[in-house]
Design a protein around this motif. Structure first.
Motif, mmCIF file in Angstrom:
data_model
loop_
_atom_site.group_PDB
_atom_site.id
_atom_site.type_symbol
_atom_site.label_atom_id
_atom_site.label_comp_id
_atom_site.label_asym_id
_atom_site.label_seq_id
_atom_site.Cartn_x
_atom_site.Cartn_y
_atom_site.Cartn_z
ATOM 1 N N PHE A 198 -14.528 -15.351 12.058
ATOM 2 C CA PHE A 198 -15.562 -15.588 11.051
ATOM 3 C C PHE A 198 -16.555 -14.429 11.036
ATOM 4 N N ASP A 199 -16.796 -13.912 9.832
ATOM 5 C CA ASP A 199 -17.672 -12.743 9.687
ATOM 6 C C ASP A 199 -19.134 -13.141 9.582
ATOM 7 N N ALA A 200 -19.965 -12.320 10.202
ATOM 8 C CA ALA A 200 -21.416 -12.454 10.101
ATOM 9 C C ALA A 200 -21.969 -11.080 9.739
ATOM 10 N N PRO A 201 -22.092 -10.771 8.436
ATOM 11 C CA PRO A 201 -22.576 -9.446 8.028
ATOM 12 C C PRO A 201 -24.055 -9.268 8.375
ATOM 13 N N GLN A 202 -24.359 -8.206 9.093
ATOM 14 C CA GLN A 202 -25.747 -7.953 9.491
ATOM 15 C C GLN A 202 -26.372 -6.863 8.618
ATOM 16 N N GLN A 203 -27.666 -6.967 8.421
ATOM 17 C CA GLN A 203 -28.383 -6.000 7.592
ATOM 18 C C GLN A 203 -28.703 -4.730 8.345
ATOM 19 N N ASN A 204 -28.799 -4.836 9.659
ATOM 20 C CA ASN A 204 -29.153 -3.692 10.489
ATOM 21 C C ASN A 204 -28.217 -3.666 11.679
ATOM 22 N N THR A 205 -28.547 -2.915 12.707
ATOM 23 C CA THR A 205 -27.644 -2.831 13.867
ATOM 24 C C THR A 205 -28.360 -3.240 15.154
ATOM 25 N N ASP A 206 -29.372 -4.095 15.040
ATOM 26 C CA ASP A 206 -30.130 -4.498 16.220
ATOM 27 C C ASP A 206 -29.958 -5.988 16.507
ATOM 28 N N THR A 207 -30.608 -6.450 17.565
ATOM 29 C CA THR A 207 -30.440 -7.824 18.026
ATOM 30 C C THR A 207 -30.956 -8.843 17.025
ATOM 31 N N SER A 208 -32.117 -8.589 16.446
ATOM 32 C CA SER A 208 -32.704 -9.579 15.531
ATOM 33 C C SER A 208 -31.864 -9.757 14.268
ATOM 34 N N SER A 209 -31.335 -8.662 13.716
ATOM 35 C CA SER A 209 -30.511 -8.803 12.505
ATOM 36 C C SER A 209 -29.198 -9.502 12.832
ATOM 37 N N ALA A 210 -28.656 -9.248 14.015
ATOM 38 C CA ALA A 210 -27.417 -9.920 14.421
ATOM 39 C C ALA A 210 -27.661 -11.413 14.634
ATOM 40 N N PHE A 211 -28.800 -11.751 15.216
ATOM 41 C CA PHE A 211 -29.159 -13.164 15.408
ATOM 42 C C PHE A 211 -29.237 -13.875 14.065
ATOM 43 N N SER A 212 -29.893 -13.219 13.098
ATOM 44 C CA SER A 212 -30.032 -13.808 11.762
ATOM 45 C C SER A 212 -28.682 -13.983 11.083
ATOM 46 N N ALA A 213 -27.781 -13.033 11.299
ATOM 47 C CA ALA A 213 -26.451 -13.110 10.690
ATOM 48 C C ALA A 213 -25.585 -14.162 11.371
ATOM 49 N N ALA A 214 -25.714 -14.277 12.692
ATOM 50 C CA ALA A 214 -24.845 -15.169 13.461
ATOM 51 C C ALA A 214 -25.222 -16.641 13.327
ATOM 52 N N SER A 215 -26.491 -16.932 13.263
ATOM 53 C CA SER A 215 -26.948 -18.327 13.310
ATOM 54 C C SER A 215 -26.298 -19.236 12.277
ATOM 55 N N PRO A 216 -26.286 -18.882 10.987
ATOM 56 C CA PRO A 216 -25.655 -19.799 10.015
ATOM 57 C C PRO A 216 -24.161 -19.965 10.216
ATOM 58 N N VAL A 217 -23.488 -18.917 10.692
ATOM 59 C CA VAL A 217 -22.037 -19.006 10.915
ATOM 60 C C VAL A 217 -21.744 -20.010 12.018
ATOM 61 N N ILE A 218 -22.494 -19.950 13.092
ATOM 62 C CA ILE A 218 -22.282 -20.871 14.216
ATOM 63 C C ILE A 218 -22.614 -22.305 13.810
ATOM 64 N N SER A 219 -23.709 -22.464 13.052
ATOM 65 C CA SER A 219 -24.120 -23.813 12.652
ATOM 66 C C SER A 219 -23.101 -24.471 11.728
ATOM 67 N N GLN A 220 -22.372 -23.658 10.942
ATOM 68 C CA GLN A 220 -21.389 -24.202 10.002
ATOM 69 C C GLN A 220 -20.048 -24.514 10.674
ATOM 70 N N ARG A 221 -19.886 -24.090 11.928
ATOM 71 C CA ARG A 221 -18.593 -24.274 12.608
ATOM 72 C C ARG A 221 -18.755 -25.093 13.894
ATOM 73 N N GLY A 222 -19.421 -26.206 13.747
ATOM 74 C CA GLY A 222 -19.719 -27.039 14.908
ATOM 75 C C GLY A 222 -18.503 -27.640 15.583
ATOM 76 N N GLU A 223 -17.332 -27.565 14.927
ATOM 77 C CA GLU A 223 -16.120 -28.145 15.533
ATOM 78 C C GLU A 223 -15.590 -27.327 16.703
ATOM 79 N N PHE A 224 -16.073 -26.075 16.829
ATOM 80 C CA PHE A 224 -15.593 -25.214 17.918
ATOM 81 C C PHE A 224 -16.534 -25.286 19.122
ATOM 82 N N GLU A 225 -15.942 -25.486 20.293
ATOM 83 C CA GLU A 225 -16.735 -25.525 21.525
ATOM 84 C C GLU A 225 -16.737 -24.184 22.257
ATOM 85 N N HIS A 226 -15.752 -23.347 21.960
ATOM 86 C CA HIS A 226 -15.650 -22.032 22.609
ATOM 87 C C HIS A 226 -15.782 -20.925 21.565
#
Length: 331
Positions: A198-226
């Protein structure tokens, strides 16, 4: 004309001539180069610039360290270097498509240019010719990341069908895409299901932009435990790891592997309790800084143009071996 006057004039002429020769020698010896990076606050670039400065002190040239986070800042930095008498600069550009504009300004000033980490591209997305480059082999580094994640999944006994892959992307940056493509290909070849990436496109290349990109992807895929996480650098992977923590995933349920081997990884490995950040493929930012600065210096003083493209690979660094790898690579 008296003998004394003649002697005085001859002495003065000789003195002026010697002064001119001395000025020429001083100009030849007074080599100054710039080292421009796109993210001067990131540990990788701090280390790179410090290494360049150190080799300059050893070989007798001055390194001017500058940031260039967008095209205008880069052009201003080049103007700044010209005003200081710099003969060239090493640069990691904020946008690889700025190569032609940067080279036009450099050529106006008669400056030599070497790129580091990210390589200039032309309008067709191909490497811009005539600009020596030193950087990682992005695809091979990415493969190392994928192989490291696969090995750790095996060690933990995970069924890949039940694992989600968080691919934090920055596809406008060719070097970033090469790294994530390499990791994906290695994982799929090992047996990881492509539909679980699953892709999480980030606006920048730092931790905060990656966090912002990753959060919705993880929240939408709650069926995965790993979850496994990869990206173009360790700061971005750490953003993904922080996002998994926010959603209550335990460290043992996450395998994140970054790229670089810098202060961000060292801090994570130094935590008292392990996190989902399993490791990073460490590349010597020290070598990148030293080698590009020395290459540019030799080019300026000896006319020895650096190789067109030098590619480096990395070493897997984990919580167990990070201090040994750090010492081995001079990080």
């Amino acid at each position: 004309m008296s003998m004394t006057t003649t002697f005085t004039r001859l002495a003065l002429s000789a003195s002026l001539a010697l002064g001119t020769v001395g000025a020429v020698q001083a100009a030849e010896e007074d080599v100054r180069i710039g080292f421009i990076v796109k993210k001067p606050e990131q540990a990788w670039f701090i280390n790179e610039q410090e290494a360049a400065t150190q080799v300059g002190e050893e070989l007798g040239f001055r390194v001017v360290r500058l940031g260039g986070e967008d095209g205008q800042e880069v052009l201003s930095a080049i103007d700044n270097l010209y005003s200081q008498g710099a003969q060239g600069f090493v640069i990691c550009p904020p946008d690889v498509r700025l190569g032609s504009a940067i080279m036009n300004r450099a050529n106006q000033y008669g400056m030599k240019v070497v790129t580091v980490d990210d390589q200039f591209v032309n309008g067709n997305g191909e490497p811009l010719e005539g600009v020596p480059h030193l950087g990682m082999s992005g695809y091979k580094i990415g493969q190392q990341v994928g192989e490291a994640i696969a090995a750790e999944m095996e060690a933990r006994g995970w069924d890949p069908q039940e694992v989600a892959a968080l691919r934090i992307t920055n596809n406008e940056l060719p070097t970033a895409k090469e790294r994530t493509d390499g990791a994906t290909d290695a994982l799929v070849e090992w047996g990881f299901p492509a539909e679980n990436v699953f892709d999480a496109p980030q606006q920048n290349t730092d931790t905060s932009s990656a966090f912002s990109a990753a959060s919705p992807v993880i929240s939408q895929r709650g069926e995965f435990e790993h979850w496994i996480i990869y990206a173009l650098n360790e700061e971005s992977v750490l953003g993904g790891v922080r996002a998994t923590e926010q959603y209550g995933l335990a460290a043992e349920d996450v395998i994140g592997v970054g790229i670089n081997g810098s202060g961000a990884a060292f801090a994570e490995f130094s935590r008292s309790n392990p996190t989902g950040f399993h490791g990073t493929v460490a590349v010597s930012s020290t070598m990148h800084g030293q080698q590009t600065a020395e290459n540019l210096y030799r080019w300026i003083t000896e006319g020895e143009e650096p190789p067109a493209n030098t590619e480096t690979t990395g070493t897997l660094m984990t919580r167990d071996n990070w201090q040994d790898v750090r010492a081995e690579l001079g990080l």
